[in-house]
Design an enzyme around this catalytic site. Structure first.
Site, PDB file in Angstrom:
ATOM      1  N   LYS A  35      61.274  56.236  37.722  1.00 21.39           N
ATOM      2  CA  LYS A  35      62.210  56.485  36.618  1.00 21.39           C
ATOM      3  C   LYS A  35      63.638  56.645  37.168  1.00 21.39           C
ATOM      4  CE  LYS A  35      60.331  58.792  32.924  1.00 21.39           C
ATOM      5  NZ  LYS A  35      59.870  59.930  32.130  1.00 21.39           N
ATOM      6  N   THR A  86      55.829  69.718  27.494  1.00 21.21           N
ATOM      7  CA  THR A  86      54.955  70.849  27.183  1.00 21.21           C
ATOM      8  C   THR A  86      53.840  70.344  26.261  1.00 21.21           C
ATOM      9  OG1 THR A  86      56.512  71.437  25.405  1.00 21.21           O
ATOM     10  CG2 THR A  86      56.648  72.713  27.442  1.00 21.21           C
ATOM     11  N   PHE A 152      66.658  70.069  18.993  1.00 21.87           N
ATOM     12  CA  PHE A 152      66.210  69.626  17.671  1.00 21.87           C
ATOM     13  C   PHE A 152      66.408  68.125  17.444  1.00 21.87           C
ATOM     14  CE2 PHE A 152      67.184  74.128  17.319  1.00 21.87           C
ATOM     15  CZ  PHE A 152      66.062  74.624  16.672  1.00 21.87           C
ATOM     16  N   LYS A 207      62.387  77.198  16.983  1.00 19.07           N
ATOM     17  CA  LYS A 207      62.033  75.781  17.174  1.00 19.07           C
ATOM     18  C   LYS A 207      60.666  75.470  16.545  1.00 19.07           C
ATOM     19  CE  LYS A 207      61.657  71.623  18.657  1.00 19.07           C
ATOM     20  NZ  LYS A 207      62.393  70.513  18.074  1.00 19.07           N
ATOM     21  N   PHE A 252      62.185  64.417   4.349  1.00 18.53           N
ATOM     22  CA  PHE A 252      60.792  64.710   4.737  1.00 18.53           C
ATOM     23  C   PHE A 252      59.865  64.801   3.535  1.00 18.53           C
ATOM     24  CE2 PHE A 252      60.538  65.239   9.321  1.00 18.53           C
ATOM     25  CZ  PHE A 252      61.885  65.064   9.623  1.00 18.53           C
ATOM     26  N   ALA A 255      55.805  60.149   1.449  1.00 17.81           N
ATOM     27  CA  ALA A 255      54.358  60.147   1.680  1.00 17.81           C
ATOM     28  C   ALA A 255      53.999  59.019   2.641  1.00 17.81           C
ATOM     29  CB  ALA A 255      53.637  59.974   0.353  1.00 17.81           C
ATOM     30  N   CYS A 263      56.034  65.549  19.005  1.00 16.00           N
ATOM     31  CA  CYS A 263      56.349  66.961  18.748  1.00 16.00           C
ATOM     32  C   CYS A 263      55.489  67.617  17.672  1.00 16.00           C
ATOM     33  CB  CYS A 263      57.821  67.097  18.389  1.00 16.00           C
ATOM     34  SG  CYS A 263      58.892  66.725  19.787  1.00 16.00           S
TER      35      CYS A 263
HETATM   36  N1  LIG Z   1      60.838  63.890  22.391  1.00 17.47           N
HETATM   37  C1  LIG Z   1      61.430  64.559  21.421  1.00 17.47           C
HETATM   38  O1  LIG Z   1      61.800  64.001  20.387  1.00 17.47           O
HETATM   39  C2  LIG Z   1      61.688  66.039  21.557  1.00 17.47           C
HETATM   40  C3  LIG Z   1      62.562  66.668  20.669  1.00 17.47           C
HETATM   41  C4  LIG Z   1      62.810  68.034  20.806  1.00 17.47           C
HETATM   42  C5  LIG Z   1      62.168  68.747  21.803  1.00 17.47           C
HETATM   43  N2  LIG Z   1      61.303  68.132  22.649  1.00 17.47           N
HETATM   44  C6  LIG Z   1      60.668  68.919  23.721  1.00 17.47           C
HETATM   45  O2  LIG Z   1      61.336  68.627  24.941  1.00 17.47           O
HETATM   46  C7  LIG Z   1      60.414  68.677  26.028  1.00 17.47           C
HETATM   47  C8  LIG Z   1      60.449  67.362  26.786  1.00 17.47           C
HETATM   48  O3  LIG Z   1      60.000  66.342  25.930  1.00 17.47           O
HETATM   49  P1  LIG Z   1      60.191  64.802  26.282  1.00 17.47           P
HETATM   50  O4  LIG Z   1      59.760  64.041  25.094  1.00 17.47           O
HETATM   51  O5  LIG Z   1      61.556  64.587  26.835  1.00 17.47           O
HETATM   52  O6  LIG Z   1      59.118  64.651  27.479  1.00 17.47           O
HETATM   53  P2  LIG Z   1      58.954  63.427  28.506  1.00 17.47           P
HETATM   54  O7  LIG Z   1      57.512  63.445  28.867  1.00 17.47           O
HETATM   55  O8  LIG Z   1      59.574  62.208  27.956  1.00 17.47           O
HETATM   56  O9  LIG Z   1      59.824  63.879  29.771  1.00 17.47           O
HETATM   57  C9  LIG Z   1      59.488  64.917  30.644  1.00 17.47           C
HETATM   58  C10 LIG Z   1      59.938  64.494  32.042  1.00 17.47           C
HETATM   59  O10 LIG Z   1      59.880  65.620  32.914  1.00 17.47           O
HETATM   60  C11 LIG Z   1      59.523  65.152  34.208  1.00 17.47           C
HETATM   61  N3  LIG Z   1      59.077  66.314  34.988  1.00 17.47           N
HETATM   62  C12 LIG Z   1      57.984  67.092  34.819  1.00 17.47           C
HETATM   63  N4  LIG Z   1      57.957  68.073  35.733  1.00 17.47           N
HETATM   64  C13 LIG Z   1      59.059  67.942  36.496  1.00 17.47           C
HETATM   65  C14 LIG Z   1      59.604  68.667  37.590  1.00 17.47           C
HETATM   66  N5  LIG Z   1      59.004  69.751  38.084  1.00 17.47           N
HETATM   67  N6  LIG Z   1      60.753  68.223  38.147  1.00 17.47           N
HETATM   68  C15 LIG Z   1      61.380  67.143  37.652  1.00 17.47           C
HETATM   69  N7  LIG Z   1      60.926  66.420  36.603  1.00 17.47           N
HETATM   70  C16 LIG Z   1      59.775  66.818  36.035  1.00 17.47           C
HETATM   71  C17 LIG Z   1      58.475  64.104  33.913  1.00 17.47           C
HETATM   72  O11 LIG Z   1      58.307  63.239  35.001  1.00 17.47           O
HETATM   73  C18 LIG Z   1      59.072  63.418  32.692  1.00 17.47           C
HETATM   74  O12 LIG Z   1      59.894  62.326  33.057  1.00 17.47           O
HETATM   75  C19 LIG Z   1      59.066  69.005  25.396  1.00 17.47           C
HETATM   76  O13 LIG Z   1      58.862  70.407  25.455  1.00 17.47           O
HETATM   77  C20 LIG Z   1      59.224  68.577  23.976  1.00 17.47           C
HETATM   78  O14 LIG Z   1      58.394  69.288  23.086  1.00 17.47           O
HETATM   79  C21 LIG Z   1      61.064  66.790  22.556  1.00 17.47           C
END
Ligand SMILES: NC(=O)c1ccc[n+]([C@@H]2O[C@H](COP(=O)([O-])OP(=O)(O)OC[C@H]3O[C@@H](n4cnc5c(N)ncnc54)[C@H](O)[C@@H]3O)[C@@H](O)[C@H]2O)c1
Length: 434
Positions: A35, A86, A152, A207, A252, A255, A263
């Site tokens: 990546k 998470t 968000f 959240k 939101f 339907a 999420c």
């Molecule tokens: N995707 C969304 O729309 C969204 C919106 C709001 C909140 N969130 C929250 O944000 C968080 C991340 O979501 P995401 O969709 O970006 O996840 P994702 O899986 O796309 O990205 C997570 C990244 O973290 C990296 N990673 C994990 N452990 C690591 C470490 N120790 N050091 C460095 N990199 C590490 C992984 O390789 C991965 O690239 C989650 O808790 C999610 O619930 C996501």
């Protein structure tokens, strides 16, 4: 401000690029070297509108860099954001915090000078306390604060959501942390974005409350759609009729086949588990989780009914695989339930998605035939099923589609078509709640 973003996925990369665009110096860290290699060459690992221009613009301006070396990134930072995944913990439905805690340990060992460690990942109440305890244990002399700053943004509109949010929520326990967070978000003062300062536990719960409320709104209108189908009412008119009431609001209330994505499914479930853990069960959200997962199965029954009772031996063309348009994210997409179930019931599936097919190939049964256009997907099919409302499906050439198809059946799980128009083109049409 110097920012280190730990985790360069959907949230980390978008947040990092936007903070850089605000003028901060940002380094995005990920342990996935492929990546980081791609990003260093200007390639964006995900599909998000506008992200390539934003990332590369800030990269060329020298404000945004990438690395796999967490230690050096953290050492220089004023603020370190934890934006790792998470996901649902296998077996019990709680949020899996192992990535967050592992990141906290690594950060602890690398802190130099006063640093604010910010959890941006969606994490259950009390996680920031635990992150603080981990850092204190690993680095007893470190000078740091822990803050919570849930994100968000919506995939597909992520940059705009980050730069023009309805609000920013910051949970912090001390003034030094609040001041750093104020500096970071200062550029948002221009459009008078409310920044809500709370304690950490409140920010964490806010959240989950937001996502659970939105998931509940979707589930509510989905159940209304079922009643509409039984009673001859029209759910789109019901949605408009209630949505114009400003106490309810029109967002939101579309339907569909049930919510999916990275999420809502995991966050509603994690909230249910947190509530149970604290002996304060949230029966509404428990019902939302259950109703939504049943709904995806019901969609397969609906498709079978539209195909005269069975899909056995039939070819079904599926349009849209991602959980929503304008993203390539397939996590918990309704298609992941619907497509395998169709195949199990004996259908051959031909599929099209503008961005999701690469990822879908890892997740869907091998027998799915992927096609370059919706018309190719429809070729010799008995029915066409719209699962995701991509713009390019909104104005299909119905005459051409009908010519490609063997049977003229359309199942529109997003209500993007006008029934009369589709029927005029010779289709038998099934929507949701109409
Ligand atoms: N995707 C969304 O729309 C969204 C919106 C709001 C909140 N969130 C929250 O944000 C968080 C991340 O979501 P995401 O969709 O970006 O996840 P994702 O899986 O796309 O990205 C997570 C990244 O973290 C990296 N990673 C994990 N452990 C690591 C470490 N120790 N050091 C460095 N990199 C590490 C992984 O390789 C991965 O690239 C989650 O808790 C999610 O619930 C996501």
């Amino acid at each position: 401000m110097r920012v280190a973003m730990i985790g360069s996925g959907y949230v980390g990369l978008v947040s990092g690029a936007c903070f850089a665009d605000f003028g901060h110096t940002v380094i995005c860290v990920d342990k996935d070297a492929s990546k980081i290699d791609a990003l260093m060459q200007g390639q964006i690992p995900i599909y998000e509108p506008g992200l390539d221009v934003l990332v590369n613009g800030n990269r060329f301006a020298g404000r945004l860099t990438f690395t796999t070396d967490l230690t050096s990134a953290v050492a220089d930072a004023d603020a370190v954001f934890i934006a790792v995944g998470t996901p649902t913990r296998r077996g019990d439905g709680h949020a899996d915090l192992s990535y967050v805690y592992a990141a906290a340990e690594e950060i602890a060992a690398a802190i130099t000078g006063y640093t604010v460690v910010v959890t941006k990942s969606t994490v259950p109440v009390g996680t920031a306390d635990e992150v603080e305890a981990i850092i204190r244990r690993v680095a007893p002399d470190a000078d740091f604060s822990v803050a919570s700053n849930p994100e968000f943004l919506r995939e597909g509109a992520a940059i705009d959501d980050f730069k023009r949010p309805d609000r920013v929520v910051v949970g912090a326990e001390d003034e030094r942390a609040r001041e750093v967070m104020r500096q970071l978000y200062r550029p948002l003062n221009l459009n008078e974005t409310p920044i809500l300062f709370t304690n950490r536990r409140t920010a964490e719960l806010t959240k989950y409350a937001a996502n659970a409320f939105l998931a509940m709104k979707i589930t509510f209108i989905n159940e209304m759609a079922d009643i509409c189908e039984k009673t001859g009412a029209n759910v789109q008119d019901v949605a408009r009729g209630i949505g114009l009431d400003r106490r309810i609001g029109s967002k939101f209330l579309h339907a569909g086949p049930g919510y999916g994505g990275s999420c809502f499914p995991k966050d509603t479930l994690a909230l249910v588990r947190t509530a149970q853990q604290y002996q304060s069960p949230t029966r509404i959200i428990e019902a939302v989780v259950e109703v939504n997962s049943e709904r995806k199965r019901h969609m397969v029954d609906k498709i079978e009914r539209a195909c005269n009772g069975s899909v056995k031996g039939k070819t079904v063309s599926v349009l849209g695989l991602t959980f929503k348009p304008e993203t390539d994210d397939m996590r918990d997409a309704p298609s992941l339930d619907i497509v395998p179930a169709l195949i199990e019931r004996g259908a051959t599936v031909r599929a099209h998605d503008p961005q999701g097919m690469k990822e879908a190939k890892h997740l869907l049964p091998d027998s799915v035939v992927y096609c370059d256009t919706p018309y190719e997907a429809a070729l010799n099919s008995d029915a066409v099923v719209i699962i995701t409302e991509w713009n390019e499906y909104r104005a299909l050439d119905l005459a051409r589609l009908a010519k490609s198809l063997r049977g003229a059946i359309m199942v529109d799980l997003r209500n993007i078509y006008d029934m009369a128009e589709v029927e005029r083109a010779g289709f038998s049409y099934t929507g949701i709640g109409r």
